[in-house]
Design a protein around this motif. Structure first.
Motif, short mmCIF file in Angstrom:
data_model
loop_
_atom_site.label_atom_id
_atom_site.label_comp_id
_atom_site.label_asym_id
_atom_site.label_seq_id
_atom_site.Cartn_x
_atom_site.Cartn_y
_atom_site.Cartn_z
N GLN A 202 -0.61 14.14 17.34
CA GLN A 202 -0.88 15.12 16.29
C GLN A 202 -2.10 14.67 15.49
OE1 GLN A 202 3.02 14.09 14.78
NE2 GLN A 202 2.14 13.73 12.77
N GLN A 203 -2.58 15.54 14.64
CA GLN A 203 -3.74 15.23 13.81
C GLN A 203 -3.40 14.08 12.86
OE1 GLN A 203 -6.56 17.18 14.12
NE2 GLN A 203 -7.72 15.87 12.73
N ILE A 204 -4.31 13.12 12.76
CA ILE A 204 -4.08 12.01 11.82
C ILE A 204 -5.17 12.04 10.76
CG2 ILE A 204 -2.84 10.54 13.44
CD1 ILE A 204 -5.54 9.05 13.83
N PRO A 205 -4.88 11.51 9.58
CA PRO A 205 -5.85 11.62 8.48
C PRO A 205 -7.19 10.94 8.78
CG PRO A 205 -3.72 10.97 7.65
CD PRO A 205 -3.64 10.88 9.13
N SER A 206 -7.16 9.67 9.10
CA SER A 206 -8.42 8.97 9.34
C SER A 206 -8.13 7.61 9.96
CB SER A 206 -9.19 8.76 8.04
OG SER A 206 -8.51 7.81 7.24
N GLY A 207 -9.17 7.04 10.55
CA GLY A 207 -9.06 5.68 11.07
C GLY A 207 -8.22 5.59 12.32
N LEU A 208 -7.96 4.37 12.72
CA LEU A 208 -7.17 4.10 13.92
C LEU A 208 -5.82 3.52 13.53
CD1 LEU A 208 -9.94 2.55 16.15
CD2 LEU A 208 -8.77 4.72 16.54
N PRO A 209 -4.84 3.63 14.43
CA PRO A 209 -3.55 3.02 14.10
C PRO A 209 -3.67 1.50 14.08
CG PRO A 209 -3.57 3.74 16.37
CD PRO A 209 -4.84 4.25 15.76
N LEU A 210 -2.92 0.88 13.20
CA LEU A 210 -2.97 -0.57 13.09
C LEU A 210 -1.67 -1.22 13.54
CD1 LEU A 210 -4.73 -0.60 9.63
CD2 LEU A 210 -5.79 -0.95 11.86
N PHE A 211 -0.57 -0.50 13.32
CA PHE A 211 0.73 -1.04 13.70
C PHE A 211 1.49 -0.02 14.55
CE2 PHE A 211 -0.28 -3.10 9.64
CZ PHE A 211 -0.17 -4.43 10.01
N ILE B 43 1.24 3.57 12.88
CA ILE B 43 1.00 3.58 11.44
C ILE B 43 -0.43 3.14 11.18
CG2 ILE B 43 1.59 2.44 9.25
CD1 ILE B 43 4.46 2.39 10.11
N GLY B 44 -1.14 3.91 10.37
CA GLY B 44 -2.50 3.55 10.00
C GLY B 44 -2.66 3.63 8.50
N VAL B 45 -3.81 3.19 8.03
CA VAL B 45 -4.11 3.25 6.59
C VAL B 45 -5.23 4.25 6.38
CG1 VAL B 45 -4.96 1.95 4.60
CG2 VAL B 45 -3.35 0.89 6.20
N ILE C 88 -0.70 5.28 3.55
CA ILE C 88 -0.50 5.07 4.99
C ILE C 88 -0.12 6.39 5.65
CG2 ILE C 88 0.16 2.67 4.65
CD1 ILE C 88 3.04 3.47 5.28
N TRP C 89 -0.42 6.49 6.92
CA TRP C 89 -0.01 7.67 7.67
C TRP C 89 0.82 7.22 8.87
CZ3 TRP C 89 -1.78 7.23 12.58
CH2 TRP C 89 -3.00 6.58 12.81
N VAL C 90 1.59 8.13 9.39
CA VAL C 90 2.45 7.80 10.53
C VAL C 90 2.40 8.94 11.54
CG1 VAL C 90 4.50 8.71 9.38
CG2 VAL C 90 4.78 7.05 11.20
N GLU C 91 2.39 8.60 12.79
CA GLU C 91 2.34 9.60 13.87
C GLU C 91 3.32 9.13 14.94
OE1 GLU C 91 1.36 10.43 17.85
OE2 GLU C 91 0.36 8.69 16.98
N LYS C 92 4.27 10.01 15.32
CA LYS C 92 5.40 9.58 16.16
C LYS C 92 5.32 10.10 17.58
CE LYS C 92 8.66 9.74 12.29
NZ LYS C 92 9.93 10.33 11.83
N ILE D 24 0.84 -1.20 0.00
CA ILE D 24 0.00 0.00 0.00
C ILE D 24 0.87 1.25 0.00
CG2 ILE D 24 -1.65 1.33 1.37
CD1 ILE D 24 -2.75 -1.32 2.42
N GLY D 25 1.91 1.22 0.83
CA GLY D 25 2.79 2.38 0.90
C GLY D 25 3.89 2.16 1.91
N ASP D 26 4.84 3.08 1.93
CA ASP D 26 5.90 2.99 2.93
C ASP D 26 6.15 4.37 3.52
OD1 ASP D 26 7.18 4.23 0.80
OD2 ASP D 26 9.06 3.15 1.09
#
Lengths: 380, 472
Positions: free
Chosen positions: B417-426, B438-440, B449-453, B393-395
């Motif tokens: 921080q603000q995340i695009p959508s959904g819940l984190p999966l990993f 990391i979420g999709v 995919i999005w990432v929040e640190k 899907i992405g990296d």
């Protein structure tokens, strides 16, 4: 024999046995430092003992200082390094085009000039290798610039076969070929394995230098367009990440220079593996010197020295400067081909780089609050 | 009837020569003891000195203090780790205790390190990605396994902490507190190889091991009820077994035989040209070989596994061949299939498999969403794959990242921080101290995919394990 003498012997043997067996882990850990993949980042555990490990308190580096420093690194160390290597590759391409103009071949006298320019290019890239991240390194694209080390000698036969199959090779054709027939090692092979160049070899040098210049120019343009995102600076989090990235990259160059470029090919601490940089050219000293010059530029950078000085760390700045100066002096005393240096000379250079790695890892990085990375060298 | 011992003694009151004789005997005994200790000390010093001189011949940095340090190190292994509870904002001094408990639930467990001082520990993390507890370890650790429990209300599960390959130790911790319950030493001629798995009942621990005499891979079986006593051993049917996982059927083990003979001291690979890695299915009760699958290229070292609830396994590869070659780095397999299935990267993606620099450090699978995540510290990225389509899907760039595991679905998410959508999966951990969710982004097309640190003052080691939620 009296009882107490017998008891003393038994006790001696037991206590000495325990102490000696306990010392083994340290002995066994010794060679661990020497394991470094060719393209890996900072070292994990090493031969460096923990004796000099003292708690180093991180300085309070403000976001403004960190950002200013990183911006300066991007301008004066990264972008300038790539600009230089682009210029050197373009100069080789121009020289090759001129040299091959008459009948498409190059005689011995003109070959010397091509070799000299190739060495300038190889040294420029060796300096740019301090930038261990970004577009030149992504997806192993650095292999297309410098396929090193070539442990199985693939470049030699690969280039011969390619030239035989494509006597009129164009830069576009070459760009789609395997990494082993491209970049600096491919050019080194053709320029140093022959006393003169025939038409097809000439064409290869023109095309390979053009393809390399194009590739490097793309990297340079990317850096000029987006230094902030590629190095990472701007926000407090970005500055922290950027500082981590840059200082770990400096450490990686120290580690790979000492292991992949020196220890493994010379067998200083273990079995020989791989080959010296610029081996065919017999110019390994020049390449190592270029790397040390890049380290010197990074670690004696006035902006970094000012940060250390403002925080009462002049001693550390002086230590780094002295070590790099000593290393450069040592290198200047060695023969052009480091393989012909005495084992003592080789070991002395290796030890200097080990010492430098220790100071960077155990003093500079904790002082700057930078975490030493380790997963990348794990092998697990 | 025998006379009581004390009745045979003389009266305590001594007179004349008896007293003198007693004192002489005492003095003689003292003298003999001191002489013995003195001679023993001299003998010890002589033997250690001779050994030290020998060491100096091949190790110029050898010091006499190595013996003292080595003894301390050995003692620390015997006494194992001291449980340390530290607040999340405590300085990263892994060897010193901070007497404060963070009263929250442990969701993940990871190994951490402070390489500048060679200190190692295991930490429990809560859903806010903060440190709940911290246990110092005498050496660098690798995988961490959570013991399945029939009834979670009765006791805390164990956490098996495996030493980094090759190691002579693993430790069992209490998941609630981080306290060390057992320290297990490898038997003679065996090294632990970094990974293990519990039976689904949590009564047995299966450990990948190396026979140091002939380099053959072994699976050691340790019984929980007897304090992790080794009760049996199977062949792994390959060299260098690394990760081992339990099949969801509860009856078979999956073993990643990396195929590489590694010299202990230097960690040098001894057989890269002739290596033959494989994935092996074993009957966990008998050790019978059920199936063995070999990758397409003999230098594709099969190292890391993640088990999907549907019985398929996700495989992370480490390629030992020529660097210019491009080989698939993430594969899947289901028992009975004749060969591996390669996951795919879009053809117009110029980075291709080379983005991973031939090195996958860890893989995780989200069975519910049918997604897999792979990390590469050398490539400096983590990637998510859709197992329904087999496509990446992405990296995302994550320097020095290695640990990856799932976000428990019931865990409350506190984004920094603000995340695009959904819940984190990993959740991905890295050597720079970041714990990245990391979420999709399902709303995007194509998916991305999005990432929040979140940052902690620790270098997180190779593996990260989801505990679920355990109240501490």
């Amino acid at each position: 024999m009296k009882k107490h003498q017998l008891a003393a012997m038994v006790l001696s043997a037991l206590s000495a046995g325990i102490l000696i067996s306990c010392s083994k882990p340290a002995d066994e850990a010794q060679p661990t430092a020497n394991k470094q993949a060719a393209d890996v980042k900072p070292a994990t555990e090493s031969s460096e003992t923990a004796a000099d490990t003292t708690a180093v308190k991180a300085i309070a580096l403000s976001d403004a200082s960190a950002e200013s420093y990183l911006k300066q690194v991007a301008d004066t160390q990264i972008i300038s390094a790539y600009k230089n290597v682009v210029e050197q590759s373009q100069a080789l391409n121009v020289l090759a085009t001129q040299s091959c103009q008459a009948d498409g071949s190059v005689a011995a006298d003109k070959l010397a000039a091509l070799r000299a320019q190739w060495l300038q290019l190889a040294k420029a890239w060796a300096q740019a290798e301090i930038i261990g991240f970004g577009p030149a390194m992504d997806s192993m694209s650095n292999l297309y610039i410098n396929y090193y080390p070539d442990e199985r000698g693939l470049v030699h036969q690969g280039v011969i076969d390619l030239i035989a199959a494509n006597p009129n090779l164009t830069p576009e054709q070459l760009a789609s070929e395997s990494a082993i027939v491209q970049g600096i090692p491919g050019l080194e092979e053709v320029l140093y394995a022959n006393d003169s160049l025939d038409k097809s070899q000439c064409q290869y040098v023109i095309s390979a230098s053009a393809a390399l210049a194009n590739r490097l120019d793309k990297v340079s343009q990317d850096w000029q367009a987006s230094p902030q995102s590629l190095l990472s600076y701007g926000s407090p989090d970005d500055n922290k990440e950027g500082l981590n990235r840059w200082v770990n990259s400096i450490l990686a160059l120290v580690e790979t220079t000492k292991s992949t470029s020196l220890d493994q090919p010379l067998g200083i601490t273990g079995n020989k593996k791989g080959h010296l940089p610029a081996d065919a050219a017999g110019q390994s000293r020049e390449i190592i010197t270029a790397k040390v010059a890049a380290l010197n530029k990074a670690l004696t950078d006035p902006a970094l020295v000012a940060i250390l000085s403002e925080n009462g760390q002049d001693t550390l700045a002086d230590k780094l400067s002295t070590l790099l100066s000593d290393t450069s002096t040592l290198l200047a005393q060695l023969p052009e081909d480091l393989a012909t240096a005495t084992p003592e000379q080789q070991k002395a250079l290796y030890d200097k780089l080990t010492e430098l790695a220790q100071v960077v890892k155990r003093q500079l990085m904790p002082t700057l609050g930078v975490q030493v990375g380790f997963n990348s060298t794990d092998g697990d | 009837m025998s006379t009581p011992l004390h009745s045979r003694h003389k009266p305590s009151r001594l007179i004349g020569s008896d007293k003198e004789t007693g004192l002489n005997m005492l003095a003689q005994t003292l003298k003999n003891t001191l002489t013995t200790l003195g001679l023993a000390s001299v003998g010890t010093a002589a033997l250690v000195g001779a050994h030290h001189l020998g060491r100096k011949q091949y190790n110029s940095q050898a010091r006499l203090t190595d013996y003292r340090d080595g003894l301390r190190q050995a003692l620390s292994k015997v006494t194992a780790a001291t449980p340390i509870v530290a607040p999340s904002d405590a300085p990263a001094n892994l060897a010193q205790s901070q007497a404060r408990r963070n009263n929250s639930s442990v969701t993940w467990i990871s190994g951490v390190a402070e390489l500048t001082t060679s200190e190692f520990a295991v930490v429990g993390l809560n859903a806010a990605r903060e440190i709940v507890w911290q246990s110092a370890m005498p050496e660098r650790v690798h995988d961490l396994l959570i013991q399945p429990l029939a009834s979670k209300a009765l006791q805390a599960p164990h956490v098996a902490v495996m030493g980094r390959r090759p190691s002579e130790w693993f430790w069992i911790l209490d998941a609630h507190s981080g306290e060390v319950v057992h320290s297990i030493n490898a038997q003679t001629d065996r090294h632990f190889y970094g990974h293990a798995c519990y039976s689904l009942q949590g009564d047995l621990l299966y450990v990948t091991e190396n026979n140091t005499a002939d380099f053959s891979g072994r699976i050691g079986i340790y019984e929980v009820a007897s304090g992790y006593k080794k009760i049996a051993e199977y062949a792994s049917h390959g060299i260098g077994p690394h990760e081992i996982v339990m099949h969801p059927d509860g009856e078979s083990l999956l073993i990643a035989n990396g195929g590489i003979k590694t010299e202990r001291a230097s960690r040098e690979e001894l057989n890269l040209d002739s290596m033959q890695p494989s994935l092996v299915y074993l009957n966990r009760h008998t050790g019978q070989l059920l199936q063995q699958v070999f990758p397409a290229h003999n230098q594709m070292s099969v190292r890391h596994l993640a088990m999907h609830d549907n019985g398929s396994v996700i495989i992370g590869i480490q390629f030992q061949g020529e660097r210019h070659l491009s080989v698939p780095m993430v594969l899947t397999h289901r028992r009975g299939e004749p060969k591996f299935t390669e996951l795919q990267i879009a053809k117009d993606d110029s980075k291709g498999w080379h983005r991973f620099h031939h090195y996958i450090a860890s893989v995780a699978v989200d069975s519910k969403h049918n997604l897999a995540c792979a990390t590469s510290p050398i490539g400096g990225c983590a990637a998510v794959f859709d197992l329904s389509t087999g496509m990446m899907i992405g990296d995302t760039p994550l320097a020095d990242c290695a640990g990856v595991t799932t976000w428990p679905s019931q865990t409350q998410y506190q984004a920094t921080q603000q995340i695009p959508s959904g819940l984190p999966l990993f959740l991905v951990s890295d050597g720079q101290g970041y714990l990245s969710s990391i979420g999709v982004d399902q709303a995007a097309y194509p998916q991305s995919i999005w990432v929040e640190k979140k940052h902690q003052s620790y270098a997180f080691d190779n593996h990260l394990t989801t505990l679920g939620t355990v109240d501490s």
